[in-house]
Design an enzyme around this catalytic site. Structure first.
Site, PDB file in Angstrom:
ATOM      1  N   CYS A 296      -2.213  -2.852   7.546  1.00 42.57           N
ATOM      2  CA  CYS A 296      -2.332  -3.665   6.362  1.00 42.57           C
ATOM      3  C   CYS A 296      -0.976  -4.641   6.226  1.00 42.57           C
ATOM      4  CB  CYS A 296      -2.316  -2.898   5.109  1.00 42.57           C
ATOM      5  SG  CYS A 296      -4.033  -2.004   5.068  1.00 42.57           S
TER       6      CYS A 296
ATOM      7  N   LYS B 133      -6.808  -4.826  -3.383  1.00 36.32           N
ATOM      8  CA  LYS B 133      -7.423  -5.423  -2.216  1.00 36.32           C
ATOM      9  C   LYS B 133      -8.455  -4.854  -1.563  1.00 36.32           C
ATOM     10  CE  LYS B 133      -3.634  -4.346   1.138  1.00 36.32           C
ATOM     11  NZ  LYS B 133      -4.293  -3.683   1.873  1.00 36.32           N
TER      12      LYS B 133
ATOM     13  N   GLU C  23      -4.505  -0.978  -1.594  1.00 38.86           N
ATOM     14  CA  GLU C  23      -5.941  -0.780  -0.896  1.00 38.86           C
ATOM     15  C   GLU C  23      -6.853  -0.007  -1.723  1.00 38.86           C
ATOM     16  OE1 GLU C  23      -6.022  -0.323   3.348  1.00 38.86           O
ATOM     17  OE2 GLU C  23      -8.254  -0.312   3.185  1.00 38.86           O
TER      18      GLU C  23
ATOM     19  N   LYS D 194      -7.815  -5.002   4.477  1.00 37.47           N
ATOM     20  CA  LYS D 194      -6.471  -4.944   5.190  1.00 37.47           C
ATOM     21  C   LYS D 194      -5.322  -5.885   4.712  1.00 37.47           C
ATOM     22  CE  LYS D 194      -8.438  -1.183   6.639  1.00 37.47           C
ATOM     23  NZ  LYS D 194      -8.490   0.096   5.846  1.00 37.47           N
TER      24      LYS D 194
ATOM     25  N   ASP E 149       0.707  -1.300  -0.032  1.00 36.96           N
ATOM     26  CA  ASP E 149      -0.030   0.002  -0.055  1.00 36.96           C
ATOM     27  C   ASP E 149       0.816   1.430   0.010  1.00 36.96           C
ATOM     28  OD1 ASP E 149      -1.868  -1.906   0.392  1.00 36.96           O
ATOM     29  OD2 ASP E 149      -2.505  -1.187   2.028  1.00 36.96           O
TER      30      ASP E 149
ATOM     31  N   VAL F 233       3.145   0.043   4.423  1.00 31.71           N
ATOM     32  CA  VAL F 233       2.355   0.950   5.257  1.00 31.71           C
ATOM     33  C   VAL F 233       0.857   0.227   5.453  1.00 31.71           C
ATOM     34  CG1 VAL F 233       3.792   2.919   4.937  1.00 31.71           C
ATOM     35  CG2 VAL F 233       1.580   2.706   3.535  1.00 31.71           C
ATOM     36  N   THR F 234       0.167   0.817   6.451  1.00 31.87           N
ATOM     37  CA  THR F 234       0.828   0.982   7.871  1.00 31.87           C
ATOM     38  C   THR F 234       1.131  -0.367   8.555  1.00 31.87           C
ATOM     39  OG1 THR F 234      -1.276   1.142   8.902  1.00 31.87           O
ATOM     40  CG2 THR F 234      -0.573   3.097   8.035  1.00 31.87           C
TER      41      THR F 234
ATOM     42  N   GLN G 111       8.399 -14.668  21.568  1.00 27.87           N
ATOM     43  CA  GLN G 111       7.784 -16.114  21.616  1.00 27.87           C
ATOM     44  C   GLN G 111       8.495 -16.928  20.412  1.00 27.87           C
ATOM     45  OE1 GLN G 111       3.566 -16.898  22.905  1.00 27.87           O
ATOM     46  NE2 GLN G 111       3.483 -14.880  22.043  1.00 27.87           N
TER      47      GLN G 111
HETATM   48  C1  C5J Z   1      -3.069   0.338   5.653  1.00 23.47           C
HETATM   49  C2  C5J Z   1      -4.929   1.347   6.678  1.00 23.47           C
HETATM   50  N1  C5J Z   1      -2.828   0.223   4.387  1.00 23.47           N
HETATM   51  N2  C5J Z   1      -4.398   1.995   7.706  1.00 23.47           N
HETATM   52  N3  C5J Z   1      -4.697   0.978   5.699  1.00 23.47           N
HETATM   53  O1  C5J Z   1      -2.517   0.207   6.530  1.00 23.47           O
HETATM   54  O2  C5J Z   1      -6.333   1.750   6.771  1.00 23.47           O
END
Ligand code: C5J
Length: 228
Positions: free
Chosen positions: A165, A132, A75, A135, A27, A160-161, A205
């Protein structure tokens, strides 16, 4: 047999002897990195995310140089929003929502200016772009099919972020059996605390979701790696 390793946390990450590694760039679109998009509509300072651009560019250059597969994700939603659940559409407290007209076109809508990958990371024609609606990059997409067709077993994840996502995709990939490495300086969040928490969470872990590593360690290992 000598193993090729990347210095990583919680322990060194093995490059595949068989199978392939792909770079996943999540993204890196104007909606999140430039003013007038979805990130700003949610009340965020989008300039925070731009610091990772040079790192992602460097990794991309190495993958291209070594002829290794690269996947970009975006996205976004269809123009009629039929792929956007009402719950997602309603979220947010800003004045603008998904589908509203912003300064870069309709927010988070496929094909709009704001939905394009930033110029600095423009995909090449042979690189697959996965659009997509969710997320995670596996939900309602053909990503899994592409990875299987190309015998990809290892994923290097950037974008990101971090906590939305990127983390969702890494968890989806982990559940599907991929060996996932999150690039510490190749991912960013509007909230530093969320980024830090995600890095710690995924490698906790014994690497419950995967590994994290710095780009310099990844690049030096990849440069010396004989891909066969
Ligand atoms: C992504 C969002 N790409 N934060 N989307 O992280 O809505």
């Amino acid at each position: 047999m000598m193993m090729d390793l990347i210095q990583a946390q919680p322990y060194p990450y093995e490059l595949p002897q068989q199978g392939k590694i792909a770079l996943l760039i999540i993204d890196m679109q104007r909606d999140f990195l430039e003013s007038g998009g979805f990130g700003e509509a949610l009340g965020n300072d989008v300039s925070r995310l731009r610091v990772i651009i040079p790192t992602v560019q460097k990794l991309l250059a190495v993958f291209r140089e070594k002829n290794l597969p690269v996947f970009h994700t975006i996205e976004g939603h269809k123009t009629d929003l039929s792929d956007c659940p009402p719950a997602k559409l309603k979220r947010g407290q800003g004045s603008q929502k998904i589908g509203d007209l912003g300064t870069m076109g309709r927010i988070l809508i496929l094909g709009e200016k704001g939905n394009q990958i930033i110029d600095e990371l423009k995909p090449l024609n042979n690189e697959i772009i996965i659009t997509k609606p969710g997320k995670g990059a596996f939900y309602a997409t053909s990503l899994q099919e592409h990875l299987q067709n190309q015998q990809i077993t290892h994923l290097m994840i950037t974008g990101v972020t971090t906590e939305v996502c990127v983390q969702t995709t890494m968890r989806e990939a982990n559940d599907r059996g991929y060996e996932c490495l999150l690039v510490e300086d190749g991912t960013e969040s509007y909230f530093p605390f969320f980024k830090q928490a995600t890095l710690e969470m995924v490698r906790a872990q014994g690497g419950i979701v995967g590994w994290t590593a710095h780009s310099t360690d990844i690049i030096s290992a990849l440069k010396g790696w004989n891909t066969g």
